[in-house]
Design a protein around this motif. Structure first.
Motif: not given
Ligand code: SF4
Length: 53
Positions: A17-25
């Motif tokens: 999330e700090a990287g600008g996105g989430s990979e969690f559905l």
């Protein structure tokens, strides 16, 4: 063991999330609230047959 998995997932969430996105559905799933979803993967599912945007 479950406790360690939760810490690991919590850390992964922080990093992604700090990287600008989430990979969690679950972050974009309509069932990610209250008792709508009883899956163990929640809130860190990367694959889920019940996922609905
Ligand atoms: S249905 Fe799957 S993707 Fe949706 S909140 Fe539950 S575990 Fe996450």
């Amino acid at each position: 063991m479950v406790y360690l998995q939760r810490i690991w997932r919590w850390w992964q969430r922080l990093v992604f999330e700090a990287g600008g996105g989430s990979e969690f559905l679950c972050d974009t799933c309509r069932y990610d609230h209250g008792g709508a979803c009883g899956r163990r993967e929640r809130p860190n599912a990367r694959r889920c047959p019940d996922y609905r945007r």
